[in-house]
Motif scaffolding. Sequence first.
Motif, PDB file in Angstrom:
ATOM      1  N   GLY A   7      54.801 -39.017   2.722  1.00  0.00           N
ATOM      2  CA  GLY A   7      53.392 -38.153   2.995  1.00  0.00           C
ATOM      3  C   GLY A   7      52.291 -39.220   2.943  1.00  0.00           C
ATOM      4  N   SER A   8      51.079 -38.686   2.855  1.00  0.00           N
ATOM      5  CA  SER A   8      49.796 -39.305   3.069  1.00  0.00           C
ATOM      6  C   SER A   8      49.245 -39.846   1.542  1.00  0.00           C
ATOM      7  CB  SER A   8      48.664 -38.651   3.408  1.00  0.00           C
ATOM      8  OG  SER A   8      48.372 -37.497   2.815  1.00  0.00           O
ATOM      9  N   VAL A   9      49.270 -41.004   1.269  1.00  0.00           N
ATOM     10  CA  VAL A   9      48.343 -41.525   0.112  1.00  0.00           C
ATOM     11  C   VAL A   9      46.720 -41.783   0.669  1.00  0.00           C
ATOM     12  CG1 VAL A   9      48.006 -43.229  -1.661  1.00  0.00           C
ATOM     13  CG2 VAL A   9      50.209 -42.300  -0.771  1.00  0.00           C
ATOM     14  N   TYR A  11      42.300 -41.711   0.602  1.00  0.00           N
ATOM     15  CA  TYR A  11      41.007 -41.495  -0.037  1.00  0.00           C
ATOM     16  C   TYR A  11      40.344 -40.378   0.474  1.00  0.00           C
ATOM     17  CZ  TYR A  11      41.584 -45.886  -2.609  1.00  0.00           C
ATOM     18  OH  TYR A  11      41.907 -46.734  -3.659  1.00  0.00           O
ATOM     19  N   ASP A  12      39.930 -39.508  -0.448  1.00  0.00           N
ATOM     20  CA  ASP A  12      39.309 -38.286  -0.189  1.00  0.00           C
ATOM     21  C   ASP A  12      37.726 -38.208  -0.243  1.00  0.00           C
ATOM     22  OD1 ASP A  12      41.794 -37.447   0.772  1.00  0.00           O
ATOM     23  OD2 ASP A  12      42.027 -36.087  -1.027  1.00  0.00           O
ATOM     24  N   ASP A  13      37.086 -37.510   0.558  1.00  0.00           N
ATOM     25  CA  ASP A  13      35.524 -37.115   0.105  1.00  0.00           C
ATOM     26  C   ASP A  13      35.692 -35.591   0.162  1.00  0.00           C
ATOM     27  OD1 ASP A  13      34.908 -39.610   0.649  1.00  0.00           O
ATOM     28  OD2 ASP A  13      33.869 -39.460   2.434  1.00  0.00           O
ATOM     29  N   GLY A  26      43.551 -39.116  -3.185  1.00  0.00           N
ATOM     30  CA  GLY A  26      44.383 -38.064  -2.967  1.00  0.00           C
ATOM     31  C   GLY A  26      45.621 -38.361  -1.935  1.00  0.00           C
ATOM     32  N   GLY A  27      45.701 -37.406  -0.959  1.00  0.00           N
ATOM     33  CA  GLY A  27      46.934 -37.504  -0.236  1.00  0.00           C
ATOM     34  C   GLY A  27      48.169 -36.630  -0.695  1.00  0.00           C
ATOM     35  N   SER A  28      48.971 -36.130   0.388  1.00  0.00           N
ATOM     36  CA  SER A  28      49.797 -35.172   0.064  1.00  0.00           C
ATOM     37  C   SER A  28      51.085 -35.801  -0.875  1.00  0.00           C
ATOM     38  CB  SER A  28      50.263 -34.747   1.231  1.00  0.00           C
ATOM     39  OG  SER A  28      51.030 -35.618   2.266  1.00  0.00           O
ATOM     40  N   VAL A  90      39.000 -21.122   1.349  1.00  0.00           N
ATOM     41  CA  VAL A  90      38.599 -21.422   2.881  1.00  0.00           C
ATOM     42  C   VAL A  90      37.776 -22.739   2.836  1.00  0.00           C
ATOM     43  CG1 VAL A  90      37.294 -20.778   4.797  1.00  0.00           C
ATOM     44  CG2 VAL A  90      37.958 -18.995   3.360  1.00  0.00           C
ATOM     45  N   ARG A  91      38.309 -23.766   3.681  1.00  0.00           N
ATOM     46  CA  ARG A  91      37.939 -25.158   3.699  1.00  0.00           C
ATOM     47  C   ARG A  91      37.830 -25.511   5.190  1.00  0.00           C
ATOM     48  NH1 ARG A  91      42.664 -28.754   1.089  1.00  0.00           N
ATOM     49  NH2 ARG A  91      43.778 -28.655   2.899  1.00  0.00           N
ATOM     50  N   ASP A  92      36.757 -26.545   5.506  1.00  0.00           N
ATOM     51  CA  ASP A  92      36.700 -27.099   6.668  1.00  0.00           C
ATOM     52  C   ASP A  92      36.938 -28.762   6.618  1.00  0.00           C
ATOM     53  OD1 ASP A  92      35.494 -24.803   7.788  1.00  0.00           O
ATOM     54  OD2 ASP A  92      33.669 -25.259   7.063  1.00  0.00           O
ATOM     55  N   THR A 230      41.747 -28.864  -3.895  1.00  0.00           N
ATOM     56  CA  THR A 230      42.481 -29.967  -3.063  1.00  0.00           C
ATOM     57  C   THR A 230      43.619 -30.445  -3.671  1.00  0.00           C
ATOM     58  OG1 THR A 230      40.282 -30.910  -2.266  1.00  0.00           O
ATOM     59  CG2 THR A 230      42.211 -32.156  -1.829  1.00  0.00           C
ATOM     60  N   GLY A 231      44.960 -30.500  -3.031  1.00  0.00           N
ATOM     61  CA  GLY A 231      46.221 -30.865  -3.271  1.00  0.00           C
ATOM     62  C   GLY A 231      46.882 -29.830  -4.262  1.00  0.00           C
ATOM     63  N   ALA A 232      46.267 -28.488  -4.145  1.00  0.00           N
ATOM     64  CA  ALA A 232      47.071 -27.588  -4.921  1.00  0.00           C
ATOM     65  C   ALA A 232      48.411 -27.403  -4.242  1.00  0.00           C
ATOM     66  CB  ALA A 232      46.056 -26.267  -4.920  1.00  0.00           C
ATOM     67  N   GLY A 233      48.440 -27.197  -3.094  1.00  0.00           N
ATOM     68  CA  GLY A 233      49.675 -27.168  -2.059  1.00  0.00           C
ATOM     69  C   GLY A 233      50.769 -28.269  -2.372  1.00  0.00           C
ATOM     70  N   ASP A 234      50.241 -29.234  -2.709  1.00  0.00           N
ATOM     71  CA  ASP A 234      51.068 -30.556  -2.614  1.00  0.00           C
ATOM     72  C   ASP A 234      51.816 -30.639  -4.143  1.00  0.00           C
ATOM     73  OD1 ASP A 234      50.767 -31.417  -0.010  1.00  0.00           O
ATOM     74  OD2 ASP A 234      48.741 -31.845  -1.025  1.00  0.00           O
ATOM     75  N   THR A 235      50.944 -30.320  -4.970  1.00  0.00           N
ATOM     76  CA  THR A 235      51.092 -30.029  -6.328  1.00  0.00           C
ATOM     77  C   THR A 235      52.151 -29.014  -6.580  1.00  0.00           C
ATOM     78  OG1 THR A 235      48.907 -30.988  -6.845  1.00  0.00           O
ATOM     79  CG2 THR A 235      50.037 -29.750  -8.837  1.00  0.00           C
TER      80      THR A 235
HETATM   81  P1  AMP Z   1      46.463 -29.726   0.164  1.00  0.00           P
HETATM   82  O1  AMP Z   1      44.934 -29.133  -0.392  1.00  0.00           O
HETATM   83  O2  AMP Z   1      47.635 -29.486  -0.678  1.00  0.00           O
HETATM   84  O3  AMP Z   1      46.476 -29.213   1.224  1.00  0.00           O
HETATM   85  O4  AMP Z   1      46.288 -31.327   0.365  1.00  0.00           O
HETATM   86  C1  AMP Z   1      45.032 -32.063   0.571  1.00  0.00           C
HETATM   87  C2  AMP Z   1      45.377 -33.431   0.734  1.00  0.00           C
HETATM   88  O5  AMP Z   1      46.073 -33.692   1.842  1.00  0.00           O
HETATM   89  C3  AMP Z   1      44.336 -34.415   0.561  1.00  0.00           C
HETATM   90  O6  AMP Z   1      44.214 -35.277  -0.559  1.00  0.00           O
HETATM   91  C4  AMP Z   1      44.307 -35.191   2.111  1.00  0.00           C
HETATM   92  O7  AMP Z   1      44.024 -36.450   1.801  1.00  0.00           O
HETATM   93  C5  AMP Z   1      45.581 -34.826   2.529  1.00  0.00           C
HETATM   94  N1  AMP Z   1      45.437 -34.599   3.840  1.00  0.00           N
HETATM   95  C6  AMP Z   1      44.414 -33.950   4.517  1.00  0.00           C
HETATM   96  N2  AMP Z   1      44.825 -33.618   5.817  1.00  0.00           N
HETATM   97  C7  AMP Z   1      46.042 -34.413   6.202  1.00  0.00           C
HETATM   98  C8  AMP Z   1      46.856 -34.619   7.257  1.00  0.00           C
HETATM   99  N3  AMP Z   1      46.417 -33.851   8.581  1.00  0.00           N
HETATM  100  N4  AMP Z   1      47.899 -35.287   7.097  1.00  0.00           N
HETATM  101  C9  AMP Z   1      48.140 -35.690   6.102  1.00  0.00           C
HETATM  102  N5  AMP Z   1      47.565 -35.565   4.880  1.00  0.00           N
HETATM  103  C10 AMP Z   1      46.310 -34.973   4.835  1.00  0.00           C
END
Ligand code: AMP
Length: 307
Positions: A7-9, A11-13, A26-28, A90-92, A230-235
């Motif tokens: 998945g992704s690792v 840096y998030d704003d 951040g990152g999934s 809701v997020r953009d 952010t990250g709730a789904g991955d967590t």
């Molecule tokens: P979530 O809130 O669980 O959807 O995950 C948010 C995390 O996913 C953030 O830390 C982002 O860096 C990462 N992310 C956002 N968009 C993508 C994407 N298209 N592909 C991979 N990772 C992403």
Amino acid sequence: MSIVVVGSVAYDDVETTRGNVTDALGGSASFFAVAARFFTPVSVVAVVGSDFKAEDRQRLVDRGIDLRALEQREGKTFHWHGRYHEDMNVRDTISLELNVFEGFAPNLLPDQRRCDYLFLANIAPELQERVLSQVSTPKLVAGDTMNHWITETHDELVKLLSRIDILTLNDEEARLLSGEHNLVKAGRAILAMGPRVLLVKRGEYGVLQFSKEGMFAVPAYPLEEVVDPTGAGDTFAGGMMGFLARHGRVTESSLRTAVVYGSVMASFVVERFSLDRLFELTWEEIDNRYRAFIDLIDSHHSRWITQ
Ligand code: AMP
């Protein structure tokens, strides 16, 4: 039993009504791994750029996460910028830069190819496929994706779905993938695409599970304050899959417990920005919230009201 995650690792704003962070870890794969590591060993397959800070690597290593397959390449780390509305469901996405993920071709180590549990966290389906094809005989493959990949790489994603046991999506993504607005219809349509189980994440409304056995629902743990979703789904996925890997058997009842553990883990991550809450979390806190969660959804009391 250990889990391999691709998945992704990143840096998030992130901007929420509670404040902002820039270049936060951040990152999934990061959220997934830190959550799952409370239950079982985890290896991360991903790439970061030359800007990736040694202290961020160390924070993951200190949690016991295997980073042998986290490549560092010349260039910039994946960067995501998101802004939440007043309604935090809701997020953009303001910007998304793949950076070093462009042209990344992961290669798993021999022991990782023999893993039993594989999680294809949100990243390009092409990378998810490449990792999946290197794992010899996985017992359980779970996966996640995002609206970006559903629209940009639809065919690759659909091809992958027949090889996934458990798919996690949020409600908006489930609607986009299925073309159905009604979630029950969407759930059925997605199960017909291949996965045995679909878990629809609905933010503060909880999780809806679809399988051929039927439906199961849990609420989100009610919190007084959400700082950053952010990250709730991955967590959630990390807690859910971590529990299943530790338990060792996937049955309807272990899956239900796993969904509760996933929800417990997700309820922590949103309390602070980035991974901050997960990094300071203790097993005792998880245990206490798990009990509080069971108390919340236990319907035994209602039985004696009607008797
Ligand atoms: P979530 O809130 O669980 O959807 O995950 C948010 C995390 O996913 C953030 O830390 C982002 O860096 C990462 N992310 C956002 N968009 C993508 C994407 N298209 N592909 C991979 N990772 C992403």
